[in-house]
Design a protein around this motif. Structure first.
Motif, PDB file in Angstrom:
ATOM      1  N   GLN A  46       0.812  -1.206   0.000  1.00  0.00           N
ATOM      2  CA  GLN A  46       0.000   0.000   0.000  1.00  0.00           C
ATOM      3  C   GLN A  46       0.851   1.264   0.000  1.00  0.00           C
ATOM      4  N   GLY A  47       2.138   1.142   0.241  1.00  0.00           N
ATOM      5  CA  GLY A  47       3.012   2.301   0.233  1.00  0.00           C
ATOM      6  C   GLY A  47       3.095   3.003   1.577  1.00  0.00           C
ATOM      7  N   ASN A  48       2.606   2.396   2.658  1.00  0.00           N
ATOM      8  CA  ASN A  48       2.632   3.010   3.980  1.00  0.00           C
ATOM      9  C   ASN A  48       3.830   2.559   4.806  1.00  0.00           C
ATOM     10  N   ALA A  49       4.719   1.808   4.224  1.00  0.00           N
ATOM     11  CA  ALA A  49       5.863   1.279   4.967  1.00  0.00           C
ATOM     12  C   ALA A  49       6.871   2.393   5.237  1.00  0.00           C
ATOM     13  N   THR A  50       7.629   2.208   6.304  1.00  0.00           N
ATOM     14  CA  THR A  50       8.680   3.163   6.643  1.00  0.00           C
ATOM     15  C   THR A  50       9.787   3.068   5.600  1.00  0.00           C
ATOM     16  N   PRO A  51      10.320   4.184   5.116  1.00  0.00           N
ATOM     17  CA  PRO A  51      11.410   4.136   4.138  1.00  0.00           C
ATOM     18  C   PRO A  51      12.638   3.440   4.722  1.00  0.00           C
ATOM     19  N   HIS A  52      13.367   2.746   3.854  1.00  0.00           N
ATOM     20  CA  HIS A  52      14.524   1.965   4.296  1.00  0.00           C
ATOM     21  C   HIS A  52      15.580   2.849   4.959  1.00  0.00           C
ATOM     22  N   GLY A  53      15.817   4.026   4.426  1.00  0.00           N
ATOM     23  CA  GLY A  53      16.815   4.928   5.003  1.00  0.00           C
ATOM     24  C   GLY A  53      16.466   5.353   6.418  1.00  0.00           C
ATOM     25  N   ALA A  54      15.190   5.613   6.658  1.00  0.00           N
ATOM     26  CA  ALA A  54      14.751   6.014   8.000  1.00  0.00           C
ATOM     27  C   ALA A  54      14.919   4.869   8.985  1.00  0.00           C
ATOM     28  N   ARG A  55      14.602   3.640   8.559  1.00  0.00           N
ATOM     29  CA  ARG A  55      14.785   2.479   9.429  1.00  0.00           C
ATOM     30  C   ARG A  55      16.257   2.270   9.743  1.00  0.00           C
ATOM     31  N   LEU A  56      17.125   2.496   8.769  1.00  0.00           N
ATOM     32  CA  LEU A  56      18.556   2.338   8.968  1.00  0.00           C
ATOM     33  C   LEU A  56      19.089   3.368   9.962  1.00  0.00           C
ATOM     34  N   VAL A  57      18.709   4.618   9.788  1.00  0.00           N
ATOM     35  CA  VAL A  57      19.162   5.680  10.690  1.00  0.00           C
ATOM     36  C   VAL A  57      18.639   5.434  12.104  1.00  0.00           C
ATOM     37  N   PHE A  58      17.370   5.065  12.231  1.00  0.00           N
ATOM     38  CA  PHE A  58      16.808   4.787  13.544  1.00  0.00           C
ATOM     39  C   PHE A  58      17.510   3.600  14.201  1.00  0.00           C
ATOM     40  N   GLY A  59      17.809   2.559  13.426  1.00  0.00           N
ATOM     41  CA  GLY A  59      18.509   1.399  13.956  1.00  0.00           C
ATOM     42  C   GLY A  59      19.892   1.747  14.477  1.00  0.00           C
ATOM     43  N   ILE A  60      20.636   2.537  13.722  1.00  0.00           N
ATOM     44  CA  ILE A  60      21.973   2.960  14.153  1.00  0.00           C
ATOM     45  C   ILE A  60      21.875   3.832  15.399  1.00  0.00           C
ATOM     46  N   PHE A  61      20.907   4.730  15.423  1.00  0.00           N
ATOM     47  CA  PHE A  61      20.701   5.598  16.584  1.00  0.00           C
ATOM     48  C   PHE A  61      20.410   4.776  17.840  1.00  0.00           C
ATOM     49  N   MET A  62      19.566   3.766  17.718  1.00  0.00           N
ATOM     50  CA  MET A  62      19.215   2.946  18.876  1.00  0.00           C
ATOM     51  C   MET A  62      20.393   2.100  19.349  1.00  0.00           C
ATOM     52  N   ILE A  63      21.228   1.640  18.439  1.00  0.00           N
ATOM     53  CA  ILE A  63      22.434   0.900  18.829  1.00  0.00           C
ATOM     54  C   ILE A  63      23.336   1.793  19.662  1.00  0.00           C
TER      55      ILE A  63
END
Length: 70
Positions: free
Chosen positions: A7-24
Motif C-alpha cells: 500500500q506504500g505506507n511502509a517506513t522508508p529503508h533509510g529512516a529504518r537504517l538511521v533509527f537502527g543505528i541511533f538505537m544501537i
C-alpha cells in the motif's frame, strides 16, 4: 512483501537504517554509563548487570541490522 508495503505506507529503508543505528548507539552508550555507575544506583552489581545486558542487546541489534534481519 507485506500488505503494508504494497500500500506504500511502509517506513522508508533509510529512516529504518538511521533509527537502527541511533538505537544501537543509545543502548551501548547507556550500558557503558551503567557500568561506570554514572546513574548512582544503590546496588553496584545490578548496575553492572544492567550495563552488560544493554551492551549485549546493542550488539545484537547491530548484528540484526548488519544482516538485514529487522
Amino acid at each position: 512483501m507485506s500488505a503494508q508495503e504494497k500500500q506504500g505506507n511502509a517506513t522508508p529503508h533509510g529512516a529504518r537504517l538511521v533509527f537502527g543505528i541511533f538505537m544501537i548507539i543509545i543502548y551501548v552508550g547507556v550500558g557503558v554509563l551503567c557500568i561506570l555507575d554514572i546513574f548512582n544506583f544503590d546496588n553496584a552489581p545490578i548496575s553492572l548487570a544492567l550495563g552488560i545486558l544493554l551492551i549485549v542487546y546493542g550488539i545484537w541489534r547491530a548484528i540484526r541490522l548488519y544482516k538485514g534481519w529487522n
